[in-house]
Motif scaffolding. Structure first.
Motif, short mmCIF file in Angstrom:
data_model
loop_
_atom_site.label_atom_id
_atom_site.label_comp_id
_atom_site.label_asym_id
_atom_site.label_seq_id
_atom_site.Cartn_x
_atom_site.Cartn_y
_atom_site.Cartn_z
N GLN A 337 0.60 -1.46 -0.24
CA GLN A 337 -0.25 0.05 0.36
C GLN A 337 0.66 1.44 0.00
OE1 GLN A 337 -3.85 -0.26 2.55
NE2 GLN A 337 -2.74 -1.84 3.02
N VAL A 338 1.61 1.10 0.83
CA VAL A 338 3.18 2.68 0.70
C VAL A 338 3.41 2.69 -0.30
CG1 VAL A 338 4.44 3.49 1.88
CG2 VAL A 338 2.57 2.78 3.42
N ALA A 339 3.68 1.71 -0.76
CA ALA A 339 4.59 1.54 -2.14
C ALA A 339 3.73 2.09 -3.61
CB ALA A 339 4.86 -0.08 -2.68
N ILE A 340 2.62 1.85 -3.58
CA ILE A 340 1.23 2.33 -4.28
C ILE A 340 1.27 3.66 -3.86
CG2 ILE A 340 -0.92 2.32 -5.63
CD1 ILE A 340 -0.80 -0.65 -4.34
N ILE A 341 0.63 4.07 -2.72
CA ILE A 341 0.78 5.73 -2.24
C ILE A 341 2.27 6.59 -3.25
CG2 ILE A 341 0.54 7.54 -0.60
CD1 ILE A 341 -1.07 4.56 1.04
N LEU A 342 3.30 5.90 -2.47
CA LEU A 342 4.59 6.88 -3.48
C LEU A 342 4.33 6.97 -4.81
CD1 LEU A 342 6.96 5.32 -0.19
CD2 LEU A 342 5.27 7.79 -0.80
N ILE A 343 3.94 5.68 -5.48
CA ILE A 343 4.29 5.66 -6.98
C ILE A 343 2.69 6.62 -7.76
CG2 ILE A 343 3.36 4.76 -8.99
CD1 ILE A 343 5.71 2.28 -7.75
N ILE A 344 2.00 6.62 -6.95
CA ILE A 344 0.89 7.66 -7.36
C ILE A 344 1.54 9.11 -7.04
CG2 ILE A 344 -1.63 8.56 -7.17
CD1 ILE A 344 -1.88 5.29 -6.75
N SER A 345 1.62 9.23 -5.78
CA SER A 345 1.80 10.52 -5.19
C SER A 345 3.16 11.58 -6.37
CB SER A 345 2.48 10.28 -3.73
OG SER A 345 1.14 10.06 -3.19
N GLU A 346 4.07 10.55 -6.78
CA GLU A 346 5.40 10.86 -7.73
C GLU A 346 4.43 10.99 -8.70
OE1 GLU A 346 8.57 12.20 -8.61
OE2 GLU A 346 8.42 11.84 -6.70
N LEU A 347 3.63 10.35 -9.40
CA LEU A 347 3.45 10.61 -10.53
C LEU A 347 2.58 12.03 -10.69
CD1 LEU A 347 2.10 7.27 -12.10
CD2 LEU A 347 3.57 8.14 -12.73
N SER A 348 2.33 12.08 -9.86
CA SER A 348 0.87 13.25 -9.79
C SER A 348 2.12 14.90 -9.41
CB SER A 348 0.57 13.36 -7.76
OG SER A 348 -0.85 14.83 -8.10
N TYR A 349 3.15 14.49 -8.23
CA TYR A 349 4.29 15.38 -8.28
C TYR A 349 4.25 15.72 -9.66
CZ TYR A 349 8.22 18.24 -5.93
OH TYR A 349 9.20 19.11 -5.55
N ARG A 350 4.77 14.69 -10.75
CA ARG A 350 5.28 15.37 -11.72
C ARG A 350 4.71 16.23 -12.85
NH1 ARG A 350 10.76 11.60 -13.24
NH2 ARG A 350 11.35 10.86 -11.02
N PHE A 351 3.62 15.35 -12.73
CA PHE A 351 2.62 15.77 -13.94
C PHE A 351 1.36 16.56 -13.87
CE2 PHE A 351 5.39 11.98 -15.09
CZ PHE A 351 6.03 11.92 -15.71
N VAL A 352 1.26 16.75 -12.40
CA VAL A 352 -0.15 17.77 -12.19
C VAL A 352 0.46 18.78 -10.79
CG1 VAL A 352 -2.15 17.26 -10.75
CG2 VAL A 352 -1.46 15.78 -11.99
N GLU A 353 0.90 18.40 -10.26
CA GLU A 353 1.28 19.58 -9.13
C GLU A 353 2.06 20.15 -8.94
OE1 GLU A 353 2.44 19.34 -4.48
OE2 GLU A 353 1.94 17.59 -5.16
N GLN A 354 3.26 20.15 -9.39
CA GLN A 354 4.12 20.69 -10.16
C GLN A 354 4.65 21.86 -11.55
OE1 GLN A 354 7.19 22.04 -7.99
NE2 GLN A 354 5.43 21.16 -7.04
N PRO A 355 4.09 21.21 -12.81
CA PRO A 355 3.54 22.25 -13.78
C PRO A 355 2.31 22.90 -13.10
CG PRO A 355 3.42 19.58 -14.39
CD PRO A 355 3.83 19.46 -12.57
N LEU A 356 1.26 22.38 -12.67
CA LEU A 356 0.05 23.46 -12.88
C LEU A 356 0.09 24.25 -11.38
CD1 LEU A 356 -2.87 20.94 -13.48
CD2 LEU A 356 -1.85 23.01 -14.53
N ILE A 357 1.21 24.58 -10.90
CA ILE A 357 1.78 25.97 -9.89
C ILE A 357 2.57 27.01 -10.65
CG2 ILE A 357 3.22 25.69 -8.30
CD1 ILE A 357 2.71 23.86 -6.93
N HIS A 358 3.18 25.80 -11.89
CA HIS A 358 3.92 27.02 -12.68
C HIS A 358 3.08 27.27 -13.66
CE1 HIS A 358 7.21 26.88 -9.36
NE2 HIS A 358 7.46 25.87 -9.74
N TYR A 359 2.07 26.91 -14.10
CA TYR A 359 1.54 26.87 -15.36
C TYR A 359 1.05 28.09 -15.42
CZ TYR A 359 -1.41 25.66 -19.86
OH TYR A 359 -1.60 25.94 -20.58
N GLN A 360 1.42 28.96 -16.46
CA GLN A 360 0.98 30.01 -17.41
C GLN A 360 -0.89 29.84 -18.24
OE1 GLN A 360 2.22 33.11 -16.74
NE2 GLN A 360 3.80 31.95 -15.66
#
Length: 634
Positions: A337-360
């Protein structure tokens, strides 16, 4: 220790990521195995204290720099910090539910709408389950109440800061905030109701103290005005304060339970004060705690702590629903379960969280046009659109007027019925206690009683597959039954068989609540000669807890205890191993193996695999009745 320097270049305090890591680890461990870290839910006040401090500090820094709070840009940054990941988890979770677990669609429109409007915590007060109920069809959205609290804070805080800036002295503003924090904690204590903690646990007003304490620190302890040159004595003093705060927080992590009265009577407030002291030490350049809380693992987790927090509960709820044997291999399943959480969180961090924080966002039109030129982006866009479509479908599938889940309604109704029967059972127990000695091994009285069984009693006897002798024995067996939601579920069957059974059940009850109940009953003379327990559905049961309860019960009463059947929870085997060991040590403790009887019969249970359905209720009651009757007839 606070130097009188002009504002200098901002330091990135890596130790804050360490604090976020401690917070999110506490929450995850609590959700995976609540009784192994009963105070893990206190990770939330750490997040709130940090939010209060950092938001207030940066707003005051802007004001000191150019006499403007930049409210528009502040709200924009906060919204783009919260919304992308929040929307992602709402859409992905609802899409999954629509495909695989439609029973969780109840109230889905209101859940999505209140989350988007940052008022979900107030919706949870009236419609949600307790944060500490682990066996009542958990909602994968429950933990999102904290985001609504933070969202409300961001929206109103600029106005509060404008008012506080009217004070000439910063310590005066800090004092006002501390008064507000104390008022919030007092309100929590006054409104606390042990039967339902939702109002004080989710309420903005009763949880504001953590935000306010952190905010008050920002007025008197701004990180850019703290001098590194504090001298050796003050350096050691800062480190000692940090150590004391960490030890205190660790103690509460290990010992404080969400069912403890103390948690609401000042416990969470004290913990928030300790967390604030740790923040003060971590941000001070004259302390070593920033360095001590900095390492690659803490930095990695801390930067992704927001995503880890929002994705962890849906992953756990869905995993527990699909994997029915977690209780047999808790550690392996926890790692997965922890591994699944970390994988999903990493994907979200790279492709959702970080790009949209700085998106114009002004480039949205051209970017959509260019999307057609990149096949990879087309695939990603198609997946995103599919999730959105499934979310919309899920919103249409729910009832127009959402109702309580069938399980919750059933247990609530059975709880009310049990309370009605308890009044009659209390009166009957006095008569039974007098008859017990007379009937004990008196064959004539027993034979007469068998002959005089009523038509209703004979029907009940056949329904639960009991002998006439068993039925007579049960009619003269007073019993105090204490348990959790499963006890409420089976209360009707038990009270059919044991007319002198007083049932004390509560949804979400854990073992640490049982001791005070038993002690109170024993002290008031309300504990019968036979005590029956069904505890272990919501968390672990320790040797010391059992020993304390047995001490209060005494060696002259018979204790009957069912093994736990919670195959999709990590603590099942731990509970049963503890009970088996304790039963061997105490001659008056009799184990009734519900786990052994139930593990081959999934058809006995509702969709959650824990609460018995009508067939399971009869099987449970029959097993308990037969076991106790045979013991009494020896």
């Amino acid at each position: 220790m606070q130097g009188q320097q002009t504002p200098k270049k901002r330091r990135y305090i890596t130790g804050i990521d360490g604090m976020r890591t401690l917070a999110v680890i506490g929450v995850i461990v609590f959700h995976l195995a609540p009784s192994s870290l009963p105070g893990g839910f206190l990770g939330v006040p750490i997040f709130l204290v940090l939010a209060g401090y950092l938001v207030t500090y940066f707003m005051l820094r802007d004001w000191n720099r150019d006499r403007s709070l930049h409210i528009g840009s502040f709200l924009k940054r906060r919204i783009f910090r919260l919304y992308p990941t929040l929307v992602a988890v709402l859409v992905a979770t609802t899409a999954y539910i629509t495909l695989f677990q439609r029973s969780l669609l109840t109230n889905i429109r209101a859940t999505l709408g209140t989350n988007m409007a940052f008022i979900y915590n107030w919706f949870e007060i009236g419609h949600g389950q307790s944060y500490f109920d682990r066996a009542m069809g958990e909602s994968p959205f429950t933990h999102l109440w904290t985001l609504s609290l933070e969202g409300q804070f961001y929206l109103i805080w600029p106005l509060v800061i404008i008012i506080l800036l009217k004070f000439k002295k910063k310590w005066q503003a800090a004092a006002v905030l501390m008064v507000g924090a104390v008022a919030s904690a007092v309100e929590m204590a006054m409104l606390y109701n042990p039967e339902t903690v939702n109002r004080v646990y989710y309420g903005t007003d009763t949880r504001a103290f953590a935000l306010l304490i952190g905010a008050s620190l920002a007025f008197i302890w701004p990180m850019d005005k703290l001098s590194e040159n504090v001298g050796r004595l003050n350096h050691h003093l800062l480190n000692t304060i940090g150590l004391a705060a960490v030890i205190g927080m660790g103690y509460f992590y290990v010992t404080m339970s969400g069912s403890d009265d103390f948690a609401y009577d000042g416990g969470m407030f004290i913990f928030s004060v300790l967390a604030t002291l740790l923040v003060a030490v971590v941000v001070h350049p004259g302390s070593s705690w920033n360095k001590w809380l900095t390492n690659p693992v803490f930095t990695y987790i801390g930067k992704r702590s927001y995503g880890i927090y929002v994705y962890q509960f849906p992953v756990m709820v869905f995993y527990e629903n699909q994997v029915k044997s977690i209780g047999n291999h808790p550690i392996i399943n926890a790692i997965i379960q922890v591994a699944i959480i970390l994988i999903i969180s990493e994907l979200s961090y790279r492709f959702v969280e970080q790009p949209l924080i700085h998106y114009q966002w002004r480039n949205l039109g051209s970017d959509l046009h260019n999307l057609s030129l990149h096949p990879g982006r087309i695939i990603s866009g198609t997946i995103a659109v599919s999730f959105i479509v499934l979310t919309v479908i899920g919103m249409q599938l729910q009832p127009s007027h959402p109702q309580e889940s069938a399980l919750k309604k059933t247990i609530t109704a059975r709880s009310v019925e049990a309370q009605k029967k308890n009044a009659r059972a209390i009166k009957l127990q006095k008569k039974q206690e007098k008859e017990v000695a007379a009937f004990s091994h008196n064959q004539k009285l027993e034979k007469d009683a068998v002959k005089n069984l009523t038509t209703k009693q004979k029907k009940t006897m056949k329904e639960y597959k009991l002998s006439a002798q068993n039925m007579v024995t049960l009619q003269h067996t007073p019993m105090t039954a204490i348990g959790d939601s499963v006890m409420l579920d089976v209360s009707g069957g038990l009270q059919d068989l044991f007319p002198g059974a007083v049932v004390d059940g509560k949804v979400g009850r854990q073992m640490d609540e049982v001791g005070p109940i038993v002690k109170s009953m024993a002290d008031s003379g309300q504990l019968s000669q036979n005590v029956f327990f069904n505890i272990g559905t919501n968390g672990t049961v320790t040797k010391d807890q059992v020993e304390d309860v047995l001490t209060d019960i005494g060696p002259n009463r018979d204790v009957y205890w069912t093994t736990a059947y919670v195959p999709n929870r990590s603590w099942q085997n731990q509970v049963n191993n503890t009970l088996k060991a304790e039963a061997k040590k105490h001659s008056n403790v009799h184990l009734i193996d519900w786990y052994g009887a139930a593990k081959q019969h999934p058809e006995w249970f509702t969709s959650d695999g824990i609460h018995p359905n009508n067939t399971g209720v009869k099987q449970f009651a029959s097993l308990v009745a037969t076991s106790i009757a045979k013991d009494k007839e020896k």
